[in-house]
Write a protein that holds these residues in place. Structure first.
Motif, PDB file in Angstrom:
ATOM      1  N   TRP A 241      63.445   7.497  15.322  1.00  0.00           N
ATOM      2  CA  TRP A 241      62.447   8.365  14.705  1.00  0.00           C
ATOM      3  C   TRP A 241      62.692   9.834  15.098  1.00  0.00           C
ATOM      4  O   TRP A 241      62.564  10.744  14.266  1.00  0.00           O
ATOM      5  CB  TRP A 241      61.027   7.923  15.075  1.00  0.00           C
ATOM      6  CG  TRP A 241      59.954   8.817  14.536  1.00  0.00           C
ATOM      7  CD1 TRP A 241      58.948   9.412  15.230  1.00  0.00           C
ATOM      8  CD2 TRP A 241      59.782   9.258  13.172  1.00  0.00           C
ATOM      9  NE1 TRP A 241      58.172  10.190  14.413  1.00  0.00           N
ATOM     10  CE2 TRP A 241      58.648  10.110  13.131  1.00  0.00           C
ATOM     11  CE3 TRP A 241      60.473   9.005  11.992  1.00  0.00           C
ATOM     12  CZ2 TRP A 241      58.206  10.718  11.960  1.00  0.00           C
ATOM     13  CZ3 TRP A 241      60.031   9.615  10.813  1.00  0.00           C
ATOM     14  CH2 TRP A 241      58.906  10.456  10.806  1.00  0.00           C
ATOM     15  N   CYS A 244      65.397  11.088  12.861  1.00  0.00           N
ATOM     16  CA  CYS A 244      64.867  11.392  11.517  1.00  0.00           C
ATOM     17  C   CYS A 244      64.196  12.761  11.500  1.00  0.00           C
ATOM     18  O   CYS A 244      64.403  13.550  10.572  1.00  0.00           O
ATOM     19  CB  CYS A 244      63.865  10.322  11.079  1.00  0.00           C
ATOM     20  SG  CYS A 244      64.588   8.702  10.760  1.00  0.00           S
ATOM     21  N   GLN A 245      63.403  13.034  12.530  1.00  0.00           N
ATOM     22  CA  GLN A 245      62.711  14.324  12.602  1.00  0.00           C
ATOM     23  C   GLN A 245      63.707  15.480  12.780  1.00  0.00           C
ATOM     24  O   GLN A 245      63.546  16.547  12.188  1.00  0.00           O
ATOM     25  CB  GLN A 245      61.702  14.297  13.756  1.00  0.00           C
ATOM     26  CG  GLN A 245      60.535  13.341  13.497  1.00  0.00           C
ATOM     27  CD  GLN A 245      59.672  13.179  14.737  1.00  0.00           C
ATOM     28  OE1 GLN A 245      60.098  12.645  15.749  1.00  0.00           O
ATOM     29  NE2 GLN A 245      58.447  13.669  14.654  1.00  0.00           N
ATOM     30  N   SER A 248      65.342  16.259   9.507  1.00  0.00           N
ATOM     31  CA  SER A 248      64.392  16.939   8.619  1.00  0.00           C
ATOM     32  C   SER A 248      64.276  18.426   8.965  1.00  0.00           C
ATOM     33  O   SER A 248      64.341  19.286   8.082  1.00  0.00           O
ATOM     34  CB  SER A 248      63.026  16.258   8.723  1.00  0.00           C
ATOM     35  OG  SER A 248      62.105  16.904   7.876  1.00  0.00           O
ATOM     36  N   THR A 249      64.147  18.726  10.246  1.00  0.00           N
ATOM     37  CA  THR A 249      63.938  20.124  10.654  1.00  0.00           C
ATOM     38  C   THR A 249      65.244  20.919  10.655  1.00  0.00           C
ATOM     39  O   THR A 249      65.279  22.070  10.251  1.00  0.00           O
ATOM     40  CB  THR A 249      63.296  20.201  12.050  1.00  0.00           C
ATOM     41  OG1 THR A 249      64.082  19.425  12.968  1.00  0.00           O
ATOM     42  CG2 THR A 249      61.879  19.659  12.045  1.00  0.00           C
TER      43      THR A 249
END
Length: 302
Positions: A241, A244-245, A248-249
């Motif tokens: 997770w 994933c973050q 994204s950023t």
């Protein structure tokens, strides 16, 4: 019923610029199929497209399918029903229907008729007699398997492979095997195709892919990697997770940890292990499913 089932299938292929990748000699592109359509995107549209055409050719006016309460497939079928003016039915694995579940709420807003069944009945979803009984109950319905994978789904996924720029490796998440089978069908024999299984003990999917794709039966340019499931279907680690973050950023690449996030995290580990030769061009397919993030938030899993 509409004269044709069409959406704009032009999506971007996003290059991931990362010094670490450059150091490994890897060019990584992500096929952003999550951007196909706001509601019916990724492999769900690819799988639905030719099934909707087949439904029309059979003069069926309703679509019936199966799924869990947080299913991307149920979400996409409900959206397609609203968009194309079709009556849709979802046989939902129960035992209860949680009216606060965001996927269920969306399906109902789209007009999908939900039929909740207990887990014992849901296990019969491929049983011939059970399906025959359902056909008596829903005579105007075209039946689509859980996840949308069948022969017609392969055509749409093959088109995706044919639309891509030149590459050496093609990688996708694998749940039911349909997307992987379609990518094998649509790819050049010189391309190496890798499926990342998102569920535990997924070796049985190798035979499923061979059943779905003639090329998969005769070619050796593909494989299914079964050690990156992160604990099983719908399960994921804090590290996954966090990855994933980070994507994204850092790279403006939204991911969920059930399918595409799990696949890209596996790809990162493979690159770390120097699995790919220096100078390799890799395309990873983002299969959509971002609606699932709402369900994970609802269950306080993220």
């Amino acid at each position: 019923m509409p004269a044709s089932f069409e959406i704009n299938e032009t999506t971007i292929t996003q290059k991931i610029d990362d010094p670490w990748l450059k150091g490994k000699g890897i060019e990584l592109l992500v096929k952003r199929d999550d951007l196909l359509h706001p509601l019916i995107n990724g492999n769900k549209w690819r799988k639905l497209k030719y099934n909707l055409i087949q439904m029309q050719s059979q003069n069926k006016t309703e679509l019936l399918t199966f799924g869990g309460a947080f299913s991307n497939h149920i979400h996409a079928c409900a959206a397609a029903g609203k968009m194309f003016g079709l009556t849709t039915h979802g046989i939902i694995r129960g035992p209860n229907l949680d009216q606060s579940n965001p996927t269920i709420q969306f399906a109902q807003q789209c007009g999908m008729q939900l039929h909740v069944v207990n887990r014992i009945e849901y296990k019969l979803r491929s049983d011939a007699q059970y399906l025959a009984d359902l056909r008596t109950k829903f005579p105007n319905a075209y039946f689509l398997a859980e996840g949308g994978t069948n022969t017609y789904a392969i055509q749409g996924c093959a088109e995706l492979a044919q639309s891509l720029p030149k590459h050496d490796y093609l990688i996708c998440p694998t749940g039911s095997g349909g997307t992987l089978a379609g990518l094998i069908e649509g790819s050049n024999v010189t391309t190496q195709i890798i499926g990342i299984a998102v569920l535990k003990q997924a070796q049985y999917l190798i035979e499923e892919v061979r059943k779905l794709s003639a090329k998969a039966r005769s070619q050796t340019n593909w494989q299914l990697l079964c050690d990156f499931h992160g604990g099983g279907y719908g399960k994921f680690t804090p590290e996954l997770w966090a990855f994933c973050q980070h994507m994204s950023t850092t790279h403006n690449l939204p991911l969920e940890p059930i399918y595409s996030g799990k696949m890209l995290y596996a790809l990162w580990q493979l690159i770390e292990q120097d699995y790919f030769p220096f100078g390799s061009k890799i395309i990873a397919v983002h299969t959509g499913g971002l609606q699932g993030l709402e369900g994970l938030k609802y269950r306080k899993l993220i």
